[in-house]
Write a protein that holds these residues in place. Structure first.
Motif, PDB file in Angstrom:
ATOM      1  N   PRO A 177      -4.081  11.622 -18.574  1.00  0.00           N
ATOM      2  CA  PRO A 177      -3.338  10.906 -19.615  1.00  0.00           C
ATOM      3  C   PRO A 177      -2.911   9.494 -19.196  1.00  0.00           C
ATOM      4  O   PRO A 177      -2.786   9.181 -18.009  1.00  0.00           O
ATOM      5  CB  PRO A 177      -2.110  11.799 -19.842  1.00  0.00           C
ATOM      6  N   VAL A 178      -2.695   8.675 -20.187  1.00  0.00           N
ATOM      7  CA  VAL A 178      -2.203   7.310 -19.988  1.00  0.00           C
ATOM      8  C   VAL A 178      -0.684   7.329 -19.886  1.00  0.00           C
ATOM      9  O   VAL A 178      -0.013   8.002 -20.659  1.00  0.00           O
ATOM     10  CB  VAL A 178      -2.629   6.411 -21.170  1.00  0.00           C
ATOM     11  N   TYR A 179      -0.155   6.591 -18.908  1.00  0.00           N
ATOM     12  CA  TYR A 179       1.288   6.372 -18.811  1.00  0.00           C
ATOM     13  C   TYR A 179       1.558   4.872 -18.975  1.00  0.00           C
ATOM     14  O   TYR A 179       0.896   4.052 -18.333  1.00  0.00           O
ATOM     15  CB  TYR A 179       1.834   6.814 -17.459  1.00  0.00           C
ATOM     16  N   GLY A 180       2.528   4.523 -19.800  1.00  0.00           N
ATOM     17  CA  GLY A 180       2.990   3.143 -19.833  1.00  0.00           C
ATOM     18  C   GLY A 180       3.682   2.842 -18.516  1.00  0.00           C
ATOM     19  O   GLY A 180       4.657   3.514 -18.173  1.00  0.00           O
ATOM     20  N   CYS A 181       3.209   1.843 -17.765  1.00  0.00           N
ATOM     21  CA  CYS A 181       3.717   1.650 -16.405  1.00  0.00           C
ATOM     22  C   CYS A 181       3.468   0.221 -15.944  1.00  0.00           C
ATOM     23  O   CYS A 181       2.372  -0.307 -16.105  1.00  0.00           O
ATOM     24  CB  CYS A 181       3.022   2.639 -15.454  1.00  0.00           C
ATOM     25  N   GLY A 182       4.480  -0.392 -15.338  1.00  0.00           N
ATOM     26  CA  GLY A 182       4.343  -1.740 -14.808  1.00  0.00           C
ATOM     27  C   GLY A 182       4.216  -1.780 -13.297  1.00  0.00           C
ATOM     28  O   GLY A 182       4.244  -2.855 -12.701  1.00  0.00           O
ATOM     29  N   GLY A 183       4.080  -0.595 -12.656  1.00  0.00           N
ATOM     30  CA  GLY A 183       4.061  -0.537 -11.203  1.00  0.00           C
ATOM     31  C   GLY A 183       2.697  -0.769 -10.599  1.00  0.00           C
ATOM     32  O   GLY A 183       1.703  -0.981 -11.286  1.00  0.00           O
ATOM     33  N   THR A 184       2.648  -0.729  -9.265  1.00  0.00           N
ATOM     34  CA  THR A 184       1.397  -0.884  -8.534  1.00  0.00           C
ATOM     35  C   THR A 184       0.861   0.495  -8.161  1.00  0.00           C
ATOM     36  O   THR A 184       1.623   1.445  -7.970  1.00  0.00           O
ATOM     37  CB  THR A 184       1.576  -1.739  -7.273  1.00  0.00           C
ATOM     38  N   ALA A 186       1.161   8.953  -6.482  1.00  0.00           N
ATOM     39  CA  ALA A 186       1.408  10.383  -6.281  1.00  0.00           C
ATOM     40  C   ALA A 186       2.387  10.917  -7.320  1.00  0.00           C
ATOM     41  O   ALA A 186       2.222  12.035  -7.838  1.00  0.00           O
ATOM     42  CB  ALA A 186       1.939  10.629  -4.868  1.00  0.00           C
ATOM     43  N   GLY A 187       3.397  10.119  -7.656  1.00  0.00           N
ATOM     44  CA  GLY A 187       4.347  10.542  -8.681  1.00  0.00           C
ATOM     45  C   GLY A 187       3.683  10.750 -10.029  1.00  0.00           C
ATOM     46  O   GLY A 187       4.019  11.682 -10.768  1.00  0.00           O
ATOM     47  N   HIS A 188       2.708   9.893 -10.363  1.00  0.00           N
ATOM     48  CA  HIS A 188       1.966  10.077 -11.610  1.00  0.00           C
ATOM     49  C   HIS A 188       1.212  11.403 -11.612  1.00  0.00           C
ATOM     50  O   HIS A 188       1.199  12.118 -12.619  1.00  0.00           O
ATOM     51  CB  HIS A 188       0.978   8.922 -11.803  1.00  0.00           C
ATOM     52  N   LEU A 189       0.599  11.752 -10.481  1.00  0.00           N
ATOM     53  CA  LEU A 189      -0.151  13.014 -10.419  1.00  0.00           C
ATOM     54  C   LEU A 189       0.761  14.218 -10.618  1.00  0.00           C
ATOM     55  O   LEU A 189       0.396  15.189 -11.293  1.00  0.00           O
ATOM     56  CB  LEU A 189      -0.879  13.134  -9.080  1.00  0.00           C
ATOM     57  N   ILE A 190       1.947  14.153 -10.046  1.00  0.00           N
ATOM     58  CA  ILE A 190       2.904  15.242 -10.245  1.00  0.00           C
ATOM     59  C   ILE A 190       3.300  15.319 -11.715  1.00  0.00           C
ATOM     60  O   ILE A 190       3.431  16.408 -12.292  1.00  0.00           O
ATOM     61  CB  ILE A 190       4.141  15.045  -9.347  1.00  0.00           C
ATOM     62  N   GLY A 216      10.790  10.778  -2.745  1.00  0.00           N
ATOM     63  CA  GLY A 216      10.054  10.979  -3.989  1.00  0.00           C
ATOM     64  C   GLY A 216      10.559  12.158  -4.807  1.00  0.00           C
ATOM     65  O   GLY A 216      10.761  13.254  -4.277  1.00  0.00           O
ATOM     66  N   LYS A 217      10.752  11.935  -6.100  1.00  0.00           N
ATOM     67  CA  LYS A 217      11.262  13.003  -6.979  1.00  0.00           C
ATOM     68  C   LYS A 217      10.883  12.704  -8.421  1.00  0.00           C
ATOM     69  O   LYS A 217      11.053  11.582  -8.892  1.00  0.00           O
ATOM     70  CB  LYS A 217      12.785  13.103  -6.846  1.00  0.00           C
ATOM     71  N   ILE A 218      10.373  13.711  -9.125  1.00  0.00           N
ATOM     72  CA  ILE A 218      10.034  13.607 -10.538  1.00  0.00           C
ATOM     73  C   ILE A 218      10.859  14.635 -11.302  1.00  0.00           C
ATOM     74  O   ILE A 218      10.920  15.806 -10.911  1.00  0.00           O
ATOM     75  CB  ILE A 218       8.529  13.861 -10.797  1.00  0.00           C
ATOM     76  N   LYS A 258       0.820  -1.204   0.000  1.00  0.00           N
ATOM     77  CA  LYS A 258       0.000   0.000   0.000  1.00  0.00           C
ATOM     78  C   LYS A 258       0.853   1.252   0.000  1.00  0.00           C
ATOM     79  O   LYS A 258       0.551   2.229  -0.693  1.00  0.00           O
ATOM     80  CB  LYS A 258      -0.940  -0.004   1.209  1.00  0.00           C
ATOM     81  N   LEU A 259       1.932   1.233   0.770  1.00  0.00           N
ATOM     82  CA  LEU A 259       2.831   2.393   0.827  1.00  0.00           C
ATOM     83  C   LEU A 259       3.445   2.667  -0.537  1.00  0.00           C
ATOM     84  O   LEU A 259       3.422   3.805  -1.033  1.00  0.00           O
ATOM     85  CB  LEU A 259       3.921   2.147   1.866  1.00  0.00           C
ATOM     86  N   HIS A 260       3.995   1.637  -1.167  1.00  0.00           N
ATOM     87  CA  HIS A 260       4.622   1.811  -2.482  1.00  0.00           C
ATOM     88  C   HIS A 260       3.596   2.265  -3.520  1.00  0.00           C
ATOM     89  O   HIS A 260       3.913   3.102  -4.379  1.00  0.00           O
ATOM     90  CB  HIS A 260       5.263   0.496  -2.936  1.00  0.00           C
ATOM     91  N   SER A 261       2.385   1.728  -3.452  1.00  0.00           N
ATOM     92  CA  SER A 261       1.346   2.104  -4.408  1.00  0.00           C
ATOM     93  C   SER A 261       0.963   3.571  -4.258  1.00  0.00           C
ATOM     94  O   SER A 261       0.727   4.274  -5.253  1.00  0.00           O
ATOM     95  CB  SER A 261       0.111   1.217  -4.219  1.00  0.00           C
ATOM     96  N   ARG A 262       0.898   4.050  -3.024  1.00  0.00           N
ATOM     97  CA  ARG A 262       0.574   5.463  -2.797  1.00  0.00           C
ATOM     98  C   ARG A 262       1.662   6.366  -3.355  1.00  0.00           C
ATOM     99  O   ARG A 262       1.373   7.357  -4.030  1.00  0.00           O
ATOM    100  CB  ARG A 262       0.379   5.726  -1.306  1.00  0.00           C
ATOM    101  N   TRP A 263       2.907   6.039  -3.071  1.00  0.00           N
ATOM    102  CA  TRP A 263       4.006   6.887  -3.548  1.00  0.00           C
ATOM    103  C   TRP A 263       4.085   6.885  -5.072  1.00  0.00           C
ATOM    104  O   TRP A 263       4.325   7.928  -5.694  1.00  0.00           O
ATOM    105  CB  TRP A 263       5.327   6.427  -2.934  1.00  0.00           C
ATOM    106  N   HIS A 264       3.885   5.730  -5.689  1.00  0.00           N
ATOM    107  CA  HIS A 264       3.963   5.660  -7.149  1.00  0.00           C
ATOM    108  C   HIS A 264       2.815   6.451  -7.776  1.00  0.00           C
ATOM    109  O   HIS A 264       3.014   7.208  -8.735  1.00  0.00           O
ATOM    110  CB  HIS A 264       3.914   4.203  -7.602  1.00  0.00           C
TER     111      HIS A 264
END
Length: 210
Positions: free
Chosen positions: A172-179, A98-102, A123-125, A90-96
């Motif tokens: 927008p759609v991002y190509g992503c393999g994460g959770t 959030a990065g998409h929103l940024i 976290g850094k984008i 859950k922690l990793h999913s939240r951080w990932h």
């Protein structure tokens, strides 16, 4: 080939068939399964943790089209029980997420995300500028992100020629393999802790409340 079940399922427990279990030179056992619920490190996201038949995972490794699970004890070549560490997932999913929103917010100001680091506490984008882009104010990005979270946009997963694609609502759609979280209300507050332009790149650091 390992079926990456986390691409299509949020399940954190299940079963899989052991295809191979071999000792390596480090004294660990490399376990290959027909399918896995465990997300290995990649795409800016850390690896899951958990257990296989109650044995703690030492680490995970992408190896071509296979995911290798490293254990301190062997397992028989049979069906085994997989248990993902729920709180860490859950922690990793939240951080990932959030990065998409940024990334989305930066794109709306003319910046294209090119690198992401979604590790908790780090976290850094990083963005490259499109023509005419100016550095946005942190508050402008934060307002957009807060509005998307307040709208509780749902996560949508699709596939295009086997490439997994993730989006939230109509963003927008991002190509992503994460959770990722199932919907954005799970994120809580996303705090932008710094925003700077360096060598033509915009770098946005962030934290999550709680």
């Amino acid at each position: 080939m390992t079926e990456k079940s986390y691409y299509t399922s949020d399940a954190v427990s299940g079963e899989a068939q052991v295809l191979r279990c071999e000792a390596n030179s480090d004294g660990l056992y490399e376990v290959e399964l027909d399918a896995t619920l465990f997300h290995p490190q990649g795409g800016g996201q850390p690896a899951d943790s958990g257990t296989i038949n109650g044995i703690p995972l030492m680490r995970l490794e992408n190896r071509g089209d296979k995911v290798i699970h490293f254990l301190g004890q062997p397992v028989a070549q049979e069906r085994v029980k997989l248990e993902v560490n729920v709180s860490l997932r859950k922690l990793h999913s939240r951080w990932h997420s959030a990065g998409h929103l940024i990334g989305y917010a930066g794109e709306q100001h003319g910046w294209r995300p090119v690198k992401a680091h979604h590790w908790p506490g780090e976290g850094k984008i990083t963005f490259n500028a499109t023509e005419g882009a100016l550095a946005p104010e942190a508050c402008a990005l934060s307002e957009k992100i807060a509005a998307w979270i307040a709208a509780d946009l749902p996560r949508l997963v699709t596939f295009d020629n086997a490439l997994r694609q993730v989006r939230f609502g109509d963003l927008p759609v991002y190509g992503c393999g994460g959770t990722h979280v199932v919907s954005l209300a799970e994120l809580g507050e996303v705090k932008l802790t710094s925003l700077k332009v360096k060598k033509g790149q915009l770098i946005v650091a962030y934290q999550l409340a709680g």
